[in-house]
Write an enzyme that holds these catalytic residues in place. Structure first.
Site, PDB file in Angstrom:
ATOM      1  N   ASP A 268       7.262   1.189  22.998  1.00 26.56           N
ATOM      2  CA  ASP A 268       7.995   1.458  21.760  1.00 26.56           C
ATOM      3  C   ASP A 268       7.198   2.473  20.955  1.00 26.56           C
ATOM      4  OD1 ASP A 268      10.370  -0.398  20.225  1.00 26.56           O
ATOM      5  OD2 ASP A 268       9.215   0.963  18.957  1.00 26.56           O
TER       6      ASP A 268
ATOM      7  N   VAL B 173       9.673   8.577  23.679  1.00 27.76           N
ATOM      8  CA  VAL B 173      10.545   8.983  24.785  1.00 27.76           C
ATOM      9  C   VAL B 173      10.939  10.451  24.698  1.00 27.76           C
ATOM     10  CG1 VAL B 173      11.405   6.639  25.129  1.00 27.76           C
ATOM     11  CG2 VAL B 173      12.686   8.230  23.650  1.00 27.76           C
TER      12      VAL B 173
ATOM     13  N   SER C 145      26.695   2.517  24.987  1.00 26.01           N
ATOM     14  CA  SER C 145      27.366   1.829  23.881  1.00 26.01           C
ATOM     15  C   SER C 145      28.860   2.003  24.092  1.00 26.01           C
ATOM     16  CB  SER C 145      26.957   2.453  22.544  1.00 26.01           C
ATOM     17  OG  SER C 145      27.792   1.997  21.490  1.00 26.01           O
TER      18      SER C 145
ATOM     19  N   TYR D 288      26.095  10.042  16.851  1.00 27.29           N
ATOM     20  CA  TYR D 288      25.734   8.916  17.713  1.00 27.29           C
ATOM     21  C   TYR D 288      26.736   8.767  18.852  1.00 27.29           C
ATOM     22  CZ  TYR D 288      24.597   4.134  19.166  1.00 27.29           C
ATOM     23  OH  TYR D 288      24.259   3.023  19.896  1.00 27.29           O
TER      24      TYR D 288
ATOM     25  N   LYS E 278      26.069   8.983  22.998  1.00 25.76           N
ATOM     26  CA  LYS E 278      26.385   7.928  23.964  1.00 25.76           C
ATOM     27  C   LYS E 278      27.433   8.382  24.984  1.00 25.76           C
ATOM     28  CE  LYS E 278      23.390   4.992  22.445  1.00 25.76           C
ATOM     29  NZ  LYS E 278      22.215   4.626  23.271  1.00 25.76           N
TER      30      LYS E 278
ATOM     31  N   THR F 171      26.037  -5.096  17.853  1.00 24.04           N
ATOM     32  CA  THR F 171      25.272  -6.294  18.196  1.00 24.04           C
ATOM     33  C   THR F 171      24.454  -6.744  16.988  1.00 24.04           C
ATOM     34  OG1 THR F 171      25.169  -5.509  20.496  1.00 24.04           O
ATOM     35  CG2 THR F 171      23.594  -7.212  19.860  1.00 24.04           C
TER      36      THR F 171
ATOM     37  N   THR G  14      21.627  -6.951  15.643  1.00 26.19           N
ATOM     38  CA  THR G  14      20.264  -6.456  15.593  1.00 26.19           C
ATOM     39  C   THR G  14      20.112  -5.619  14.330  1.00 26.19           C
ATOM     40  OG1 THR G  14      20.739  -4.389  16.758  1.00 26.19           O
ATOM     41  CG2 THR G  14      20.181  -6.311  18.115  1.00 26.19           C
TER      42      THR G  14
END
Length: 275
Positions: A38, A61, A139, A152, A156, A185, A187
């Site tokens: 992370d 990343v 997603s 976004y 995806k 979700t 989160t």
């Protein structure tokens, strides 16, 4: 008794929170050797202990050298890589006209280029062994168009196109490449959003279970939840004006604009802008 994922070595990006942390915990409990990475280095020790990971490391990343060093650590600490879960991603919310250019670029770098880089690096390790799994967390926003998430959604959509194409390139080489498509979700990434009316918001553990399924019996795309996936896919069978009218009734077209609780979301938005 042997656990079902015994022998697997799993690398998970974005593993300190949310879906990544839930996946690490779930797969480690099933016998896999899990290593989490992370960009939030401060959270990694806690997440590593909580999940049962065998090792952890900071990984950016968007930086090929950083990603390569992470996978080198995975193989040094846990053994030959058998599963890469490209999970790292960010989701800033807002109308496109209000989106800063650097945020748009950051989204593309993490959500798209990070997946491409990770896939290439994993294939370098997996192809000589003619075995392995690459699971990209996409997603349902990759199959639908949510106002307030224009960039976004674009990232995806790109992840799905990339994943499907690479799957065909390596399907005869012993490597499975597939995607998991979560709906909104529970989160921090989804914090403050009202959700689609009548559609249950899943827990990250449900996405982790879907990732397990993709390791054990991969399919090109696995949607979570099933109902949300059916609703998104139904756009292909209805006239656009009918589907968009239904979407408005279900709040799918407003959930990331007028349906956002900005105070509840502020912590997440501040964090992704600081990393």
């Amino acid at each position: 008794m042997s656990k079902p994922l015994h022998g697997h070595v799993v690398a998970i990006t974005g593993g300190a929170r949310g879906i990544g942390l839930a996946t690490a915990t779930h797969l480690a409990a099933l016998g896999a050797k899990v290593v989490i990475g992370d960009i939030d280095e401060a959270e990694l020790p806690r997440a590593s202990v909580a999940s049962g990971a065998v090792a952890h490391a900071r990984v950016d990343v968007t930086d090929r050298d950083s990603f390569a060093a992470f996978l080198d650590l995975v193989e040094r600490e846990a053994g030959p890589l058998t599963v890469l879960v490209n999970n790292a991603g960010i989701m800033p919310v807002g109308r496109i006209i209000d989106e800063p250019e650097h945020i748009a670029r950051r989204m593309v770098e993490i959500n798209v280029l990070g997946v491409i880089t990770g896939t290439k690096l994993a294939l370098e390790r997996m192809l000589p062994r003619r075995s392995g799994h690459i699971i990209n967390i996409a997603s349902l926003a990759g199959e639908y168009q949510f106002p307030g998430l224009a960039t976004y959604c674009a990232t995806k959509h790109a992840v799905l196109g990339f994943t499907d194409t690479v799957r065909k390139e390596v399907r005869d080489d012993g490597i499975s490449v597939c995607a998991v498509l979560p709906t909104l979700t529970n989160t921090q990434l989804g914090s403050g959003a009202s959700g689609i009316r009548g559609v249950r918001v899943p827990e990250p553990e449900e996405i982790a279970a879907a990732i397990e399924k993709q390791i054990r019996k991969p399919v090109p795309r696995l949607r979570v939840t099933r109902l949300a996936g059916v609703l998104v896919q139904s756009q292909h069978y209805l006239p656009p004006f009918v589907y968009e009218a239904i979407s408005r009734v279900l709040r799918a077209e407003t959930m990331f604009i007028s349906g956002i609780d900005e105070s509840a979301r502020r912590g997440y938005e501040d964090r992704i802008r600081s990393n």
